[in-house]
Design a protein around this motif. Sequence first.
Motif, mmCIF file in Angstrom:
data_model
loop_
_atom_site.group_PDB
_atom_site.id
_atom_site.type_symbol
_atom_site.label_atom_id
_atom_site.label_comp_id
_atom_site.label_asym_id
_atom_site.label_seq_id
_atom_site.Cartn_x
_atom_site.Cartn_y
_atom_site.Cartn_z
ATOM 1 N N ASP A 87 0.748 -3.947 -14.606
ATOM 2 C CA ASP A 87 0.840 -3.968 -13.143
ATOM 3 C C ASP A 87 2.261 -3.711 -12.676
ATOM 4 N N ASP A 126 -9.774 -1.576 -0.369
ATOM 5 C CA ASP A 126 -8.995 -0.678 -1.216
ATOM 6 C C ASP A 126 -8.128 0.286 -0.411
ATOM 7 N N LYS A 130 -3.538 3.591 -8.770
ATOM 8 C CA LYS A 130 -3.577 3.629 -10.239
ATOM 9 C C LYS A 130 -4.887 4.259 -10.719
ATOM 10 N N GLU A 131 -6.010 3.826 -10.145
ATOM 11 C CA GLU A 131 -7.317 4.382 -10.531
ATOM 12 C C GLU A 131 -7.380 5.884 -10.254
ATOM 13 N N LYS A 133 0.842 -1.192 0.000
ATOM 14 C CA LYS A 133 0.000 0.000 0.000
ATOM 15 C C LYS A 133 0.878 1.242 0.000
ATOM 16 N N THR A 152 -4.276 0.825 -1.743
ATOM 17 C CA THR A 152 -3.672 -0.225 -2.556
ATOM 18 C C THR A 152 -3.083 0.363 -3.832
ATOM 19 N N ASP A 165 -3.666 -0.708 -6.771
ATOM 20 C CA ASP A 165 -4.765 -0.599 -7.747
ATOM 21 C C ASP A 165 -5.571 0.681 -7.538
ATOM 22 N N MET A 166 -5.838 1.033 -6.276
ATOM 23 C CA MET A 166 -6.561 2.266 -6.004
ATOM 24 C C MET A 166 -5.739 3.476 -6.425
ATOM 25 N N TRP A 172 3.259 -0.018 -12.980
ATOM 26 C CA TRP A 172 2.663 0.843 -11.952
ATOM 27 C C TRP A 172 3.386 0.682 -10.628
ATOM 28 N N GLN A 173 3.802 -0.540 -10.285
ATOM 29 C CA GLN A 173 4.543 -0.737 -9.037
ATOM 30 C C GLN A 173 5.885 -0.041 -9.089
#
Length: 108
Positions: free
Chosen positions: A97, A45, A73-74, A12, A68, A70-71, A100-101
Amino acid sequence: MNEIIKIDSDSKVSGRELHDWLEVSEKFSDWMKRMIEYGFTAGIDFDSFSEKSDKPTGGRPSVGYRITIDMAKEICMIQRTDKVSRLDSISSNVNGDLSWQVFLMTVT
């Protein structure tokens, strides 16, 4: 010069660090509440927690958020800043993925 958004041991990132990196002019607490309204779920999230005040006279603790990847990124996609546009062009050539990391660990 690289800017860093650290990923913690639970994969996170700090919502406040992301807010700062995106250079959002809106007050963090208002912005974060608005981002959560896009359908993110507490405990899945993001996690919220109380942060001690940095003011020498004390004050009310603020709320921090761990979100997270993913959150994050969104949220980046929602914000559509120049920084995110540059990342879009980079990540289209790399595994999504993973890129983004890497982006969150070392933002250039």
